[in-house]
Design an enzyme around this catalytic site. Structure first.
Site, PDB file in Angstrom:
ATOM      1  N   LYS A   1       0.840  -1.193   0.000  1.00 26.33           N
ATOM      2  CA  LYS A   1       0.000   0.000   0.000  1.00 26.33           C
ATOM      3  C   LYS A   1       0.876   1.244   0.000  1.00 26.33           C
ATOM      4  CE  LYS A   1      -3.680  -2.099   2.826  1.00 26.33           C
ATOM      5  NZ  LYS A   1      -4.767  -2.046   1.847  1.00 26.33           N
TER       6      LYS A   1
ATOM      7  N   ARG B   1      -9.853 -11.892   1.615  1.00 26.78           N
ATOM      8  CA  ARG B   1     -10.668 -12.968   1.027  1.00 26.78           C
ATOM      9  C   ARG B   1      -9.989 -14.325   1.183  1.00 26.78           C
ATOM     10  NH1 ARG B   1     -10.291  -9.747  -4.510  1.00 26.78           N
ATOM     11  NH2 ARG B   1     -10.349  -8.152  -2.894  1.00 26.78           N
TER      12      ARG B   1
END
Length: 503
Positions: free
Chosen positions: A277, A351
């Site tokens: 990020k 996920r």
């Protein structure tokens, strides 16, 4: 709130603050004339002059005008009385809670009559008062060492009503349970990641289990390796912190059947891994375990209220760090389900954690599944910061969930999950699935990936990336963690305890 008092007589009120709701036509409230005579006969003049407002949520504080055992009065505008709803009550009492905190009040009295209408009973008002004030007075203690501020909380709530005392007290107690659970979830999300590790989250779950007599199982790295939980283990590869799979079981019946599975993403910090990020994107990633906090908060309510519904909570917890051992784009991993996954983006880690957690919940007997996660920035692009995104594979289950969300006032919007979407998730030259089909439809692909592991089990995915944290103070609380979905998950379990879903 340590004490709940029911008292029908204004003259016996002992409180720091008396709360009086003021709808557009207060003269129509039964008992209004008596209050005017008790407080001040000039009250109608102040209303007419606009010194006291009837505008919804406009609060006007005033000192007690005569010798009374309450120090001040908060007049709060209610707008049209017939337009009042449970959600508006909750907002009004949360606003009152904030003002109570500002004046450092420790006791409050509520006159229920102005807050009722054809659909809202005094019991509804009592519930909303305890819940709303509890939410509105929340403050994260933090870690400052230079604060001399006195820790003040509401210790006593008096309900002014002639309705059944036991029912009013019970409604208050339930409202307090809901508020306390949300606030505990807020605390978890607000905690820094060097303090709230996966191990500490497991410790918190053990405290819940001991308090509410839940069965608990906590799997560490060794147990995960033995079971083949390659998805969550891949996310954990770069970390020095041990991963945990936390399992809480609430058995309401002798037979372990008709079980609701609540699955939470518990990523305690997310760097993005090798799909790193940007600097600005890392700030706030301590809250990437908001789904886990929601599930733990809901379990606290379930433990207090004991609904007749079996529930299993499964939380996959780890951080996602960068090191020489971290997983990489192009890796292929094998999940607990046996499905293989091509990793295209290490920042699509939630996920993967949920894949193994959902599979474990199914193997442990869950007949219904709800996963909750701060999963994608895509849900914020699609819906903004004030709406939770949802996917489902079962209409009846989702309709029951939506009724719960309407009851709690937590806005949810369903997005479509089409066969075309599923094909893109399943598109890989080297594995069964890929974890990141692209930026377009990002929220759908993220949640849809988790749905591959739910299979045909009735399933709902909730993406709370936008709603788990507030950038500024809002109707129900301060800046920071919101505790979103705690109340809706618990309400759904209570509803399903009383409802048999149609096939």
């Amino acid at each position: 709130m340590k004490t709940i008092i029911v008292e029908p007589n204004f003259n016996k009120v002992e409180a720091d603050v008396l709360v009086i709701g003021v709808p557009e036509h207060p003269e129509n409230i039964v008992g209004w004339d008596g209050f005017v005579n008790s407080f001040s006969t000039r009250l109608p003049e102040w209303l007419k002059a606009g010194d006291i407002k009837t505008t919804f949520n406009k609060i006007v504080p005033m000192p007690a005008m005569e010798e009374r055992d309450y120090k001040r009065v908060f007049f709060i505008g209610l707008g049209a009385q017939k337009a009042l709803t449970e959600d508006r009550l909750r907002q009004a009492f949360a606003a009152i809670g904030k003002e109570l905190a500002n004046v450092k009040a420790t006791s409050v009295a509520i006159w229920t009559a102005p807050f009722t209408n054809d659909k809202l009973t005094c019991e509804d008002v009592a519930f909303a008062a305890a819940e709303g004030i509890g939410l509105g007075t929340y403050k994260f203690a933090g870690y400052r060492t230079d604060s001399n501020a006195r820790d003040v909380a509401i210790e006593a709530l008096t309900i002014l009503s002639s309705s059944d005392e036991d029912e009013l007290k019970a409604a208050c107690e339930v409202g307090k349970v809901y508020a306390d659970a949300v606030n505990e979830a807020r605390n978890l999300v607000n905690m820094p990641p060097n303090i709230l590790t996966a191990t500490k989250m497991a410790d918190y779950a053990r405290e819940l289990a001991e308090k509410y007599d839940f069965d608990i199982e906590v799997l560490g790295k060794k147990e995960m390796e033995e079971l083949g939980m390659g998805a969550i283990l891949a996310v954990n590869q770069g970390s020095v912190e041990e991963p945990k799979l936390i399992v809480l079981k609430y058995a309401a019946t002798e037979q372990w059947e008709d079980v609701i599975g609540l699955v939470g993403k518990g990523v305690t910090y997310d760097t993005g891994g090798y799909s790193l990020k940007p600097r600005e994107g890392m700030v706030g990633m301590k809250g990437d375990m908001g789904g886990a906090a929601a599930v733990l908060g809901a379990m606290a309510i379930i433990g207090e209220l004991r609904p007749q519904k079996n529930v299993i909570a499964v939380i996959g917890s780890t951080d996602n760090m960068v090191s020489g051992d971290a997983f990489k784009p192009d890796d292929v991993i094998t999940s607990l389900s046996g499905k293989t996954i091509e990793v295209l983006n290490t920042d699509a880690e939630g996920r993967l954690v949920l894949a193994d957690a959902v599979t474990y919940a199914k193997q442990a007997g869950a007949d219904y599944l709800i996963d909750v996660a701060t999963l994608t920035g895509g849900v914020i692009v699609a819906l903004g910061n004030d709406k939770t995104g949802a996917l489902t594979n079962d209409e009846a289950f989702f309709e029951e969930f939506m009724q719960a969300s309407i009851e709690t006032g937590e806005f949810v919007w369903r997005l479509p999950l089409t066969e075309s979407d599923k094909k893109r998730i399943r598109k890989s030259d080297v594995a069964d699935l890929n974890n990141s089909p692209g930026r377009d439809g990002h929220m759908i692909f993220g949640g849809g990936f988790v749905g591959e592991f739910a299979g045909t089990t009735p399933w709902i995915h909730l993406d709370i990336a936008g709603t788990s944290d507030a950038a500024a103070a809002h109707d129900l609380g301060p800046k920071g963690a919101t505790g979103v979905m705690v109340r809706t998950l618990a309400t759904l379990v209570e509803r399903m305890a009383d409802t048999e879903l149609e096939d």
